[in-house]
Write a protein that holds these residues in place. Structure first.
Motif, PDB file in Angstrom:
ATOM      1  N   HIS A 159     -52.998  -3.828  51.811  1.00  0.00           N
ATOM      2  CA  HIS A 159     -51.605  -3.702  51.369  1.00  0.00           C
ATOM      3  C   HIS A 159     -50.676  -3.475  52.563  1.00  0.00           C
ATOM      4  CE1 HIS A 159     -53.331   0.396  51.308  1.00  0.00           C
ATOM      5  NE2 HIS A 159     -52.165   0.732  51.828  1.00  0.00           N
ATOM      6  N   SER A 162     -48.360  -6.352  53.696  1.00  0.00           N
ATOM      7  CA  SER A 162     -47.168  -6.737  52.943  1.00  0.00           C
ATOM      8  C   SER A 162     -46.029  -5.757  53.133  1.00  0.00           C
ATOM      9  CB  SER A 162     -47.519  -6.830  51.454  1.00  0.00           C
ATOM     10  OG  SER A 162     -46.371  -7.082  50.691  1.00  0.00           O
ATOM     11  N   GLY A 165     -45.612  -3.492  50.331  1.00  0.00           N
ATOM     12  CA  GLY A 165     -46.576  -2.423  50.118  1.00  0.00           C
ATOM     13  C   GLY A 165     -45.995  -1.073  50.487  1.00  0.00           C
ATOM     14  N   THR A 192     -58.223  -3.522  49.212  1.00  0.00           N
ATOM     15  CA  THR A 192     -57.279  -2.417  49.022  1.00  0.00           C
ATOM     16  C   THR A 192     -57.513  -1.784  47.659  1.00  0.00           C
ATOM     17  OG1 THR A 192     -54.950  -1.748  48.961  1.00  0.00           O
ATOM     18  CG2 THR A 192     -55.477  -3.927  48.085  1.00  0.00           C
ATOM     19  N   ALA A 195     -52.456  -1.958  45.205  1.00  0.00           N
ATOM     20  CA  ALA A 195     -51.629  -3.161  45.302  1.00  0.00           C
ATOM     21  C   ALA A 195     -51.164  -3.574  43.916  1.00  0.00           C
ATOM     22  CB  ALA A 195     -52.414  -4.301  45.957  1.00  0.00           C
ATOM     23  N   VAL A 199     -47.528  -7.299  45.735  1.00  0.00           N
ATOM     24  CA  VAL A 199     -48.302  -7.189  46.968  1.00  0.00           C
ATOM     25  C   VAL A 199     -49.489  -8.150  46.944  1.00  0.00           C
ATOM     26  CG1 VAL A 199     -49.704  -5.627  48.384  1.00  0.00           C
ATOM     27  CG2 VAL A 199     -47.577  -4.805  47.356  1.00  0.00           C
TER      28      VAL A 199
END
Length: 727
Positions: A159, A162, A165, A192, A195, A199
């Motif tokens: 994440h 992004s 995120g 992750t 998310a 994301v």
């Protein structure tokens, strides 16, 4: 062999490795684990795995790495965000017979040995931090060789790729370029536990870039996404609303011992973590603070103390976040809420792993939204700052020069932390690059994407509102958190305080309240004197008697260690100070005489101050925003202490640099004040100690410069005092 035979053979081989990895001869795969391994090893896919903490994401990439090695592929490269996470992963891999090593700032002396093992084929897994991808030496000396033989690329805590995120890190954006350069035959795994769908889409798009010059197989055109349920049956959630910070600390003093096992107490600021740890230690608990100020070597020891259950809790900031792995963590308590439900889920995910049940309690604070706003503002690059930086680098690059961060500080009026962030963002986007001795402009066109930052800011606002909604929801708290992560399959947990009523005590004893009050009401924060002039003052035309101002400040011209009542971020007096240091609807500072309770607190600080020489006179520094507050504080302290009132120092010219980084702040005040002639005459005849008073201290340069002038005028010592400090 047929597809079914291949599938069965791979499953048997992977299961053998799983049992070796876990040390459990009867272990079986969780739902989705083998499917992810198969997508990587048999199909060479690019995969995104979103699964709750404790599901076994690391087992997927360790097993996939070993299976790829058995098939003749090179070692796996794992990009991991935190040292703590890397250490745990290396230890876990070694226990399973995986030959793993890490390369980061904590083990520089081992790099050559690791590199030799890598070249000789003696490693199965290499772990690096994302910042390595921005290191010139690593990019030129390590990365080409790694890329040429890489068997698997893993992006842990994906994440962070992004900017949607909750924990976006610019260095992670470089991974997109690394992925694009890989042959299509090299599988890529991103993992992750936190998310949402926005994301997921962003990360999947970045995984699906190709440019390695190899024909992309049809099956890898689409990213393999494995998304499991994110609700956690092992966590019992609750929210307890208490009005004042002293009540929250008192609750911990009273009830920390009733929480099972050992755990983590999260605070939003360094000072809150330190204050809370001090109060709990006074109450007899074995606790330690863990913040961004904790020395790297000390961090390892503190982490070990919690893992070995030698302490009841760590009182930590978000510095203890992703990657800390203690399977039997019994509780997580938050003093103040993180700025998003997603970030909250990530932090509480440290607890309740495996078969362990854990209690999770949020004690929100009235100051939370102010702290969220501060961090959000500090982390967002502005167009003005970015333009300044690009222009400075373009000019120096054209002259054949590189600029270090300290050198950039002398050219642009931006704080060092913001310069670091801007350089990371611009480097990832190709506008600048890091050279051996600094930074240069690439000359590539770059446009500030205002629309993008507006969208991110709007998303942050929505996330903050969701966190406030969580605090007051009448929906099962686990269902609420899962839905914030776009997991709509969650069912009511039956055990949180919404489903089953409060499971925690809502009262505290008078004794606990007294311990908290005594600790948080302690006044007095040391203001350390500056001992060096910032590098680069000469570039801003700061000189004295025709000579540049640089190097050490002579001890005879330095202020003594000063005092403030408290930091604005403190839990105790900080709350009261924030009420005074407010602005109106138009953003104008609200001014007025110092309130009586803060005046008494200031007098108490003076009474407890072990100064080298008692002050005999007082002089104030006029505040540009709250003149009444600063003036009334100085006059009041002078009257109580029966000090000679020297009035105030006088501004002689408008400051050109209010705010900004250390160099510009020092330059802005160096010639800004003068000592009134009558004060100079008094000090020549009466070389006494002077109390130097203002409303708030931030960079300390005003105190440094004015104290120097007073000492030059004849003062024996100068004692800086501020109502509040920002650090």
């Amino acid at each position: 062999m047929t597809f079914d035979q291949n599938h069965s053979a791979l499953h048997s081989e992977a299961l053998e490795l799983l049992r070796k990895l876990t040390g459990n001869p009867k272990a079986i795969f969780h739902e989705g684990q083998f499917e992810a391994i198969e997508a990587l090893v048999a199909e060479r896919r690019r995969a995104l795995v979103i699964q709750r903490t404790g599901w076994g994401k690391s087992a997927v990439y360790f097993i996939a790495a070993l299976l790829m090695r058995r098939r003749g592929a090179g070692p796996a490269l794992i990009v991991s965000p935190l040292l703590a996470l890397m250490r745990d992963q290396v230890e876990a891999a070694s226990r399973a017979g995986v030959r793993a090593a890490m390369v980061n700032s904590s083990n520089v002396t081992e790099w050559e040995e690791i590199r030799s093992a890598l070249e000789a084929g003696g490693l199965d897994v290499l772990l690096i931090g994302p910042e390595r991808l921005n290191n010139p030496a690593f990019r030129t000396e390590w990365l080409p060789s790694i890329q040429a033989r890489m068997g698997l690329l893993v992006i842990d805590e994906a994440h962070c790729i992004s900017d949607w995120g909750h924990d976006f890190r610019p260095d992670y954006r470089r991974i997109r370029h690394l992925i694009a350069e890989l042959p299509a035959s090299v599988p890529v795994l991103a993992t992750t536990a936190t998310a949402n769908q926005r994301v997921v889409q962003d990360v999947a798009e970045q995984l699906n870039v190709h440019g390695g010059g190899e024909q992309t197989p049809d099956f890898s055109q689409e990213v393999f996404i494995l998304r499991g349920p994110l609700s956690r049956d092992s966590l019992r959630l609750g929210v307890l609303q208490l009005k004042h910070s002293s009540e929250r600390v008192a609750w911990l003093v009273e009830h920390l011992g009733t929480l099972e096992g050992s755990g983590i107490i999260y605070a939003l600021t360094v000072s809150a973590a330190e204050d809370t740890a001090a109060a709990l230690r006074e109450a007899g608990y074995e606790v330690l603070a863990y913040t961004g100020k904790t020395d790297p070597d000390e961090r390892l020891e503190v982490e070990s103390a919690l893992k070995d259950n030698r302490v009841k809790a760590l009182v930590a900031t978000s510095a203890l976040g992703m990657g800390f792995d203690k399977p039997d963590l019994g509780f997580v308590v938050h003093l103040g809420a993180p700025s998003s439900a997603v970030a909250y889920y990530q932090q509480v995910g440290r607890a309740g792993r495996g078969a362990i049940n854990a209690d999770v309690l949020l004690l929100p604070g009235s100051e939370d939204t102010e702290i969220w706003e501060y961090f959000a503002t500090a982390s967002m690059p502005t167009e003005e700052n970015t333009t300044q930086l690009l222009n400075a680098l373009a000019e120096s690059t054209a002259a054949g020069q590189t600029l270090s961060v300290p050198a950039l500080e002398t050219r642009i009026d931006v704080r060092r932390s913001s310069i670091d962030l801007l350089l990371k963002v611009l480097a990832v986007e190709g506008a600048v690059e890091r050279a051996d001795r600094g930074w240069v402009s690439t000359g590539q066109p770059w446009v500030y994407d205002q629309a993008r930052y507006d969208r991110v800011a709007a998303t942050r606002q929505q996330e903050q509102q969701a966190m406030l909604d969580y605090e007051h929801t009448d929906v099962c708290r686990m269902v609420f958190l899962a839905r914030e992560l776009d997991d709509m399959s969650a069912q009511p947990c039956g055990q949180c305080d919404v489903c089953a009523g409060p499971w925690y005590s809502q009262t505290t004893s008078e004794q606990a309240a007294q311990i908290a009050q005594n600790n948080l009401k302690r006044v007095g924060v040391v203001i350390e004197p500056r001992g060096m002039w910032p590098t680069g003052l000469d570039r801003l035309n700061i000189s004295e008697n025709g000579k540049p101002v640089k190097g050490k400040i002579p001890p005879a011209l330095r202020a003594e260690a000063g005092r403030s009542v408290a930091r604005l971020s403190d839990l105790g007096w900080g709350n009261r100070l924030r009420e005074v240091f407010i602005t109106d609807a138009a953003g104008v500072a609200v001014d007025g005489p110092v309130p009586a309770d803060l005046g008494r607190a200031a007098v108490k600080v003076l009474g407890e101050w072990d100064w080298p020489e008692r002050p005999a006179a007082v002089i104030s520094i006029p505040s540009p925003t709250r003149p009444q507050l600063a003036d009334s504080l100085a006059r009041g302290l002078g009257a109580v202490g029966k000090l000679k009132d020297l009035g105030s120092v006088q501004p002689v010219a408008p400051s050109e640099h209010f705010g900004g980084n250390s160099v510009f702040r020092c330059a802005g005040v160096f010639h800004f004040f003068e000592i009134p002639q009558e004060v100079e005459e008094f000090l020549r005849e009466n070389p006494v100690s002077v109390l130097l008073v203002t409303d708030v201290v931030d960079s300390r340069w005003t105190f440094t410069v004015v104290a120097r002038q007073l000492l030059q005028a004849g003062a024996s010592t100068v004692l800086p005092f501020a109502l509040a400090s920002t650090h």
